[in-house]
Design an enzyme around this catalytic site. Structure first.
Site, PDB file in Angstrom:
ATOM      1  N   HIS A   1       0.442  -1.004   0.023  1.00 39.42           N
ATOM      2  CA  HIS A   1      -0.008   0.037   0.316  1.00 39.42           C
ATOM      3  C   HIS A   1       0.860   1.255   0.010  1.00 39.42           C
ATOM      4  CE1 HIS A   1      -3.366   2.384  -0.495  1.00 39.42           C
ATOM      5  NE2 HIS A   1      -2.797   3.365   0.341  1.00 39.42           N
TER       6      HIS A   1
ATOM      7  N   TYR B   1       1.794   5.403  -2.420  1.00 36.12           N
ATOM      8  CA  TYR B   1       2.136   7.045  -2.640  1.00 36.12           C
ATOM      9  C   TYR B   1       2.949   7.209  -2.293  1.00 36.12           C
ATOM     10  CZ  TYR B   1      -2.116   6.594   0.460  1.00 36.12           C
ATOM     11  OH  TYR B   1      -3.737   5.889   0.080  1.00 36.12           O
TER      12      TYR B   1
ATOM     13  N   HIS C   1      -8.900   0.290 -11.447  1.00 40.02           N
ATOM     14  CA  HIS C   1      -8.832   1.610 -10.518  1.00 40.02           C
ATOM     15  C   HIS C   1      -6.705   1.585 -10.359  1.00 40.02           C
ATOM     16  CE1 HIS C   1      -7.890   2.717  -5.935  1.00 40.02           C
ATOM     17  NE2 HIS C   1      -6.863   1.448  -6.309  1.00 40.02           N
ATOM     18  N   PHE C   2      -5.827   0.747 -10.767  1.00 36.70           N
ATOM     19  CA  PHE C   2      -4.786   1.163  -9.881  1.00 36.70           C
ATOM     20  C   PHE C   2      -4.231   1.721 -11.914  1.00 36.70           C
ATOM     21  CE2 PHE C   2      -3.525  -3.619 -10.917  1.00 36.70           C
ATOM     22  CZ  PHE C   2      -2.688  -3.029 -11.825  1.00 36.70           C
ATOM     23  N   HIS C   3      -5.011   1.252 -13.001  1.00 39.01           N
ATOM     24  CA  HIS C   3      -4.718   2.201 -14.080  1.00 39.01           C
ATOM     25  C   HIS C   3      -5.261   3.520 -14.004  1.00 39.01           C
ATOM     26  CE1 HIS C   3      -3.405  -1.964 -15.833  1.00 39.01           C
ATOM     27  NE2 HIS C   3      -2.338  -0.687 -16.544  1.00 39.01           N
TER      28      HIS C   3
ATOM     29  N   ARG D   1      -9.395 -10.925 -13.121  1.00 36.27           N
ATOM     30  CA  ARG D   1      -7.608 -10.599 -13.392  1.00 36.27           C
ATOM     31  C   ARG D   1      -6.759 -10.978 -13.669  1.00 36.27           C
ATOM     32  NH1 ARG D   1      -5.038  -7.660  -8.263  1.00 36.27           N
ATOM     33  NH2 ARG D   1      -3.399  -6.575  -9.505  1.00 36.27           N
ATOM     34  N   ARG D   2      -5.280 -10.673 -14.003  1.00 33.68           N
ATOM     35  CA  ARG D   2      -5.052 -11.767 -14.068  1.00 33.68           C
ATOM     36  C   ARG D   2      -4.410 -12.964 -15.252  1.00 33.68           C
ATOM     37  NH1 ARG D   2      -2.169 -10.915  -8.307  1.00 33.68           N
ATOM     38  NH2 ARG D   2      -0.438  -8.694  -9.552  1.00 33.68           N
TER      39      ARG D   2
HETATM   40 FE1  HAS Z   1      -5.636   1.497  -4.530  1.00 32.67          FE
HETATM   41  C1  HAS Z   1      -5.673  -2.036  -4.960  1.00 32.67           C
HETATM   42  C2  HAS Z   1      -8.012   1.447  -2.017  1.00 32.67           C
HETATM   43  C3  HAS Z   1      -5.591   5.359  -3.863  1.00 32.67           C
HETATM   44  C4  HAS Z   1      -2.712   1.673  -6.550  1.00 32.67           C
HETATM   45  N1  HAS Z   1      -4.126  -0.116  -5.253  1.00 32.67           N
HETATM   46  C5  HAS Z   1      -4.637  -0.893  -5.829  1.00 32.67           C
HETATM   47  C6  HAS Z   1      -3.440  -1.967  -6.833  1.00 32.67           C
HETATM   48  C7  HAS Z   1      -2.849  -0.513  -6.641  1.00 32.67           C
HETATM   49  C8  HAS Z   1      -3.268   0.631  -6.331  1.00 32.67           C
HETATM   50  C9  HAS Z   1      -1.839  -0.844  -7.621  1.00 32.67           C
HETATM   51  O1  HAS Z   1      -8.588  -1.290  -0.697  1.00 32.67           O
HETATM   52  C10 HAS Z   1      -3.224  -3.168  -7.331  1.00 32.67           C
HETATM   53  C11 HAS Z   1      -2.619  -3.600  -6.163  1.00 32.67           C
HETATM   54  C12 HAS Z   1      -2.342  -5.364  -6.907  1.00 32.67           C
HETATM   55  O2  HAS Z   1      -2.334  -5.421  -8.064  1.00 32.67           O
HETATM   56  O3  HAS Z   1      -2.813  -6.328  -6.016  1.00 32.67           O
HETATM   57  N2  HAS Z   1      -6.985   2.600  -3.133  1.00 32.67           N
HETATM   58  C13 HAS Z   1      -7.412   2.813  -2.645  1.00 32.67           C
HETATM   59  C14 HAS Z   1      -8.537   3.672  -1.729  1.00 32.67           C
HETATM   60  C15 HAS Z   1      -6.983   4.594  -1.815  1.00 32.67           C
HETATM   61  C16 HAS Z   1      -6.082   4.061  -3.117  1.00 32.67           C
HETATM   62  C17 HAS Z   1      -8.252   3.569  -0.899  1.00 32.67           C
HETATM   63  N3  HAS Z   1      -3.971   3.375  -5.207  1.00 32.67           N
HETATM   64  C18 HAS Z   1      -4.571   4.535  -5.111  1.00 32.67           C
HETATM   65  C19 HAS Z   1      -3.568   5.151  -5.649  1.00 32.67           C
HETATM   66  C20 HAS Z   1      -3.065   4.380  -5.698  1.00 32.67           C
HETATM   67  C21 HAS Z   1      -3.435   2.732  -5.793  1.00 32.67           C
HETATM   68  C22 HAS Z   1      -3.047   6.624  -5.164  1.00 32.67           C
HETATM   69  C23 HAS Z   1      -1.275   4.406  -7.534  1.00 32.67           C
HETATM   70  C24 HAS Z   1      -1.206   5.837  -6.691  1.00 32.67           C
HETATM   71  N4  HAS Z   1      -6.201  -0.505  -3.199  1.00 32.67           N
HETATM   72  C25 HAS Z   1      -7.292   0.129  -2.760  1.00 32.67           C
HETATM   73  C26 HAS Z   1      -7.831  -1.093  -2.230  1.00 32.67           C
HETATM   74  C27 HAS Z   1      -7.088  -2.219  -3.014  1.00 32.67           C
HETATM   75  C28 HAS Z   1      -6.166  -1.492  -4.020  1.00 32.67           C
HETATM   76  C29 HAS Z   1      -8.073  -2.028  -0.942  1.00 32.67           C
HETATM   77  C30 HAS Z   1      -6.920  -3.519  -2.854  1.00 32.67           C
HETATM   78  C31 HAS Z   1      -8.608  -4.308  -4.158  1.00 32.67           C
HETATM   79  C32 HAS Z   1      -8.379  -5.913  -3.963  1.00 32.67           C
HETATM   80  O4  HAS Z   1      -8.717  -6.130  -3.894  1.00 32.67           O
HETATM   81  O5  HAS Z   1      -7.266  -6.490  -5.073  1.00 32.67           O
HETATM   82  C33 HAS Z   1      -7.727   6.246  -1.590  1.00 32.67           C
HETATM   83  O6  HAS Z   1      -5.747   6.825  -1.308  1.00 32.67           O
HETATM   84  C34 HAS Z   1      -8.634   6.995  -2.766  1.00 32.67           C
HETATM   85  C35 HAS Z   1      -8.946   8.699  -2.234  1.00 32.67           C
HETATM   86  C36 HAS Z   1      -9.034   9.254  -2.764  1.00 32.67           C
HETATM   87  C37 HAS Z   1     -10.158  10.091  -3.428  1.00 32.67           C
HETATM   88  C38 HAS Z   1      -9.963  10.285  -4.346  1.00 32.67           C
HETATM   89  C39 HAS Z   1     -11.099  12.321  -3.929  1.00 32.67           C
HETATM   90  C40 HAS Z   1     -10.951  13.211  -5.140  1.00 32.67           C
HETATM   91  C41 HAS Z   1     -10.158  13.868  -5.020  1.00 32.67           C
HETATM   92  C42 HAS Z   1     -10.783  14.593  -6.899  1.00 32.67           C
HETATM   93  C43 HAS Z   1     -11.247  15.788  -6.327  1.00 32.67           C
HETATM   94  C44 HAS Z   1     -11.989  16.010  -7.779  1.00 32.67           C
HETATM   95  C45 HAS Z   1     -12.604  16.757  -8.328  1.00 32.67           C
HETATM   96  C46 HAS Z   1     -13.343  17.197  -9.743  1.00 32.67           C
HETATM   97  C47 HAS Z   1     -14.308  17.198  -8.032  1.00 32.67           C
HETATM   98  C48 HAS Z   1     -11.186   9.871  -2.110  1.00 32.67           C
HETATM   99  C49 HAS Z   1      -9.549  14.564  -4.047  1.00 32.67           C
HETATM  100  C50 HAS Z   1     -12.240  19.446 -10.119  1.00 32.67           C
HETATM  101  C51 HAS Z   1     -12.549  19.525 -11.190  1.00 32.67           C
HETATM  102  C52 HAS Z   1     -11.819  20.650 -11.975  1.00 32.67           C
HETATM  103  C53 HAS Z   1     -12.155  20.522 -13.254  1.00 32.67           C
HETATM  104  C54 HAS Z   1     -10.746  21.570 -10.866  1.00 32.67           C
HETATM  105 CU    CU Z   2      -3.555  -0.279  -0.798  1.00 34.95          CU
END
Ligand code: HAS
Ligand code: CU
Length: 540
Positions: A217, A221, A368-370, A431-432
Site C-alpha cells: 500500500h 503513495y 482502479h489502478f490504471h 484479473r490476471r
Molecule cells: Fe488503490 C489496489 C484502496 C489509492 C494503486 N491500488 C490497488 C492496486 C494498485 C493501487 C496498484 O482497499 C493493485 C495492487 C495489486 O496488484 O494487487 N487505493 C485504495 C484507496 C485509495 C487508493 C482507499 N491506489 C491508490 C493510489 C494508487 C493506487 C493513489 C496509485 C498511485 N487499492 C485500494 C484497495 C486495493 C487497491 C483496497 C485492493 C483491491 C483488491 O481487492 O485487490 C485512496 O487513497 C483513494 C482516495 C481518493 C479519493 C478521491 C478524492 C477525489 C478528489 C478529486 C476532486 C476533484 C474534483 C474535480 C471534484 C477519495 C480529491 C475537479 C474538477 C475540475 C475541473 C477542477
Molecule cells: Cu493499497
C-alpha cells in the site's frame, strides 16, 4: 539553481524512467490484444504472462523509482538552493539501480520470471529476478539517504526557518520509502532469495504475502507524492494564482506518511492467513488515508478557483472556464483531478471490507489502478517532464500544441481502457488471465468491453510514443533558451515560521514506529509461534 551535476543526474534518471515507460506501453498493447481473445494467432499464455510481468515491473518499479529519484535531486537543489550532497554516491545509487534492472530484465524477457509485478509465492522466479529487484531497492535507499542528509544540512544552515514545501514533501517521501521498502526487503532477504537459490525447500506463503502487503500500500503513495508536489508547487503558479494554504499542504503530506503505512491488509481481505480483527483495523486506517487526498483536492481546487477568479471568471463555475487550459501543467492538473474522482471512488469500494469481496481479483482492480496511477499520477509526471525539460536541456519544447494533444489523448485513452475494466470486473471477469475461453453464454457480455479496451490500448500507445518523441526532439533539436532563470515555475512563496511538528519528521517517525508495531507486530510474529494452516490456530 540547478548545477550541471543535478541536471545530468535528473536527465539520466528520467531517461531510464521514460524509456521503460515507452517500452512497457508496447507490451501493454500486446496484452490487450491477446487478452481480448479476438486475435487467435497471437494467443499464448506463456508470452502473455512474461509480457504482463515485464510491463508491471517496468511501470510500477522502473518508471516510478527512476522518476522519483531524478525529480528528488532536482527538487532538493532547486528548492534548498544547495548542491547535491555527495554526487558520487548519487551516481553510485543510480548505477546500482540500473544494474538491478538489467539483471531482472533478463529472466523477465526469457519467460523465467513470469511472476507478475507482485511476485507472490508460490510461483517462483529465477534468482536473478529477485537479486535484480533487491538491487533496485538498495540503490533507491541511497537516494533516500541523500535527500534526508540534504534536508538536515539545510536545517543546520537555516535554524528555525521553515523547510520549503517541495523539499518537505520530498523528504517525507524519502522517509516513507525507507519504511515502505522494509517489508519487501525482509521478504526478499529471508524468504525469496534463499528459496530461489535452493537454500530452503519451502517458504511460508502467508508470511510472504503479509510482508509484501507492508510494502504494497505505501508504495502507491511513494509514486503519488511527486504528483502532489506538482499539484501544490507548480499548478497554482501556472494557473496564475497562488497556493491556497501551505500549512494544509504540509499536513496532507504528513497524514499520507503516517496513515499510508500501517494499512496494507486491505490487499489481504480475502486471504486466510490474517484474522478478521486485523483486517478491520487496517480498514479503518485505509479510510483515514483518503483524508489527505481529500485535503489535496480541496486545497488545489481552491487554488485553481482563486486563479480562475483573478482571471475574470464569474459565478459558481465560471472560474473553471477562465483557467488557462492551454497551459500543460494546468491541463494536466484538471485531467488528473477528474481521473482521481473515479479512481479514488474505486479505491473506497476496494477498501470496504464487504464490497471488496465483489471486486477482488477481478478486472475492476486493474481498472482502479490504471485510472489512479497510470491516469492521475503519470499525467502529472508528464506535466513535470514538460515543465523541467527546457531547464534540463536549455531548449524550448518543440511544440506546445503537440504537448496538449499528448495530454488529452492519454486522458481519453485511459478513459476508454479503464471504464470497460470496471464493468468487466463487475461482470465477474478475473484479473490476471490471458485470453480464456469459458464457452459460456455469460461471458458473451464481455465482448463489447474487450473491443473498447483494445481501442483504448491503441490510443495510449500513440500518446506514449508522442510523449517520448517530444522529449527526444526537444533535447536534440529544440531552439535554445535565451536565459535560464532559477526559480521559474516552482512555487517557493515565503512561509511564516511553523511549529516543529509541521517542519520536522522526528516525532512522526516515532509515531510510525509505534503504529507499525501495533498493526504488524502480532500478525507477523504469529507465523513464528502458530502452525499457520492449522484450523485450530484460527479459532475455526
Ligand atoms: Fe488503490 C489496489 C484502496 C489509492 C494503486 N491500488 C490497488 C492496486 C494498485 C493501487 C496498484 O482497499 C493493485 C495492487 C495489486 O496488484 O494487487 N487505493 C485504495 C484507496 C485509495 C487508493 C482507499 N491506489 C491508490 C493510489 C494508487 C493506487 C493513489 C496509485 C498511485 N487499492 C485500494 C484497495 C486495493 C487497491 C483496497 C485492493 C483491491 C483488491 O481487492 O485487490 C485512496 O487513497 C483513494 C482516495 C481518493 C479519493 C478521491 C478524492 C477525489 C478528489 C478529486 C476532486 C476533484 C474534483 C474535480 C471534484 C477519495 C480529491 C475537479 C474538477 C475540475 C475541473 C477542477
Ligand atoms: Cu493499497
Amino acid at each position: 539553481m540547478n548545477d550541471t551535476t543535478t541536471q545530468k543526474l535528473t536527465l539520466f534518471n528520467f531517461w531510464v524512467a521514460f524509456g521503460a515507460f515507452g517500452l512497457a506501453c508496447f507490451f501493454g498493447l500486446y496484452q490487450v490484444l491477446e487478452r481480448s481473445g479476438m486475435f487467435s494467432f497471437i494467443q499464448s499464455p506463456a508470452v502473455y504472462f512474461a509480457s504482463v510481468s515485464t510491463h508491471g515491473v517496468l511501470m510500477a518499479f522502473v518508471l516510478t523509482t527512476f522518476f522519483i529519484m531524478g525529480f528528488g535531486y532536482y527538487t532538493a537543489t532547486d528548492s534548498l538552493k544547495q548542491p547535491i550532497w555527495n554526487p558520487k554516491l548519487a551516481w553510485a545509487g543510480y548505477g546500482v539501480c540500473l544494474f538491478g534492472v538489467v539483471l531482472a530484465a533478463v529472466p523477465l524477457l526469457l519467460g523465467k520470471a513470469s511472476v507478475l509485478y507482485t511476485f507472490y509465492p508460490p510461483i517462483q522466479a529465477n534468482a536473478f529476478f529477485y537479486i535484480g529487484a533487491t538491487l533496485l531497492v538498495v540503490g533507491s535507499w541511497i537516494w533516500a539517504v541523500i535527500m534526508i542528509v540534504m534536508l538536515q544540512q539545510w536545517k543546520q544552515a537555516h535554524p528555525g526557518e521553515t523547510v520549503p514545501l517541495p523539499m518537505f514533501a520530498t523528504a517525507a517521501n524519502a522517509f516513507l520509502w525507507l519504511w515502505t521498502s522494509a517489508g519487501v526487503a525482509m521478504e526478499a532477504v529471508f524468504q525469496l532469495l534463499p528459496w530461489s537459490l535452493g537454500l530452503m525447500d519451502t517458504i511460508d506463503v502467508g508470511l510472504a504475502r503479509t510482508l509484501f502487503a507492508w510494502t504494497l500500500h505505501p508504495i502507491v503513495y511513494f509514486w503519488l507524492i511527486p504528483a502532489y508536489i506538482a499539484l501544490y508547487s507548480y499548478v497554482p503558479q501556472a494557473a496564475g494564482g497562488k497556493l491556497f494554504s501551505d500549512e494544509l499542504a504540509r499536513l496532507a503530506f504528513l497524514l499520507i506518511l503516517v496513515f499510508g503505512l500501517p494499512i496494507g491488509f486491505h490487499h489481504l481481505y480475502m486471504d486466510p492467513e490474517q484474522n478478521h480483527g486485523w483486517k478491520l483495523l487496517h480498514m479503518v486506517g485505509t479510510f483515514a488515508v483518503a483524508i489527505p487526498t481529500l485535503l489535496t483536492g480541496f486545497t488545489v481546487i481552491a487554488s485553481l478557483e482563486m486563479a480562475g477568479r483573478q482571471r475574470g471568471g464569474q459565478g459558481l463555475f465560471g472560474w473553471i472556464g477562465a483557467l488557462p487550459w492551454k497551459n500543460p501543467m494546468v491541463l494536466a492538473a484538471i485531467l488528473s483531478l477528474l481521473m482521481l474522482v473515479l479512481g479514488g471512488f474505486g479505491g473506497i469500494v476496494n477498501a470496504s471490507y464487504a464490497m471488496n469481496a465483489m471486486v477482488h481479483n477481478t478486472a475492476w482492480v486493474p481498472g482502479h489502478f490504471h485510472l489512479i496511477f497510470a491516469g492521475t499520477v503519470v499525467t502529472l509526471y508528464f506535466a513535470l517532464a514538460y515543465q523541467l525539460w527546457p531547464r534540463l536541456c536549455g531548449r524550448k519544447l518543440i511544440s506546445e500544441e503537440l504537448v496538449l494533444v499528448q495530454l488529452w489523448s492519454w486522458f481519453i485513452g485511459m478513459g476508454i481502457m479503464t471504464t470497460p475494466w470496471h464493468v468487466l470486473g463487475l461482470l465477474g471477469q478475473p484479473r490476471r488471465i490471458s485470453a480464456v475461453h469459458y464457452n459460456s453464454v455469460l461471458t458473451l457480455a464481455w465482448d463489447p468491453y474487450e473491443l473498447l479496451m483494445v481501442i483504448g490500448g491503441f490510443v495510449l500507445l500513440v500518446s506514449a510514443c508522442l510523449f517520448v518523441y517530444l522529449l527526444y526532439k526537444t533535447q536534440t533539436e529544440g531552439v535554445g533558451l535565451e536565459s535560464q532563470s532559477g526559480d521559474e515555475g516552482m512555487n517557493l512563496q515565503p512561509v511564516r515560521p511553523l511549529p516543529a511538528w509541521l517542519n520536522d519528521f522526528g516525532l512522526w517517525n516515532r509515531v510510525i514506529g509505534v503504529l507499525m508495531a501495533l498493526s504488524y507486530g502480532v500478525p507477523i510474529l504469529q507465523f513464528f509461534f502458530l502452525k499457520t494452516y492449522s484450523p485450530t490456530a484460527w479459532g475455526y
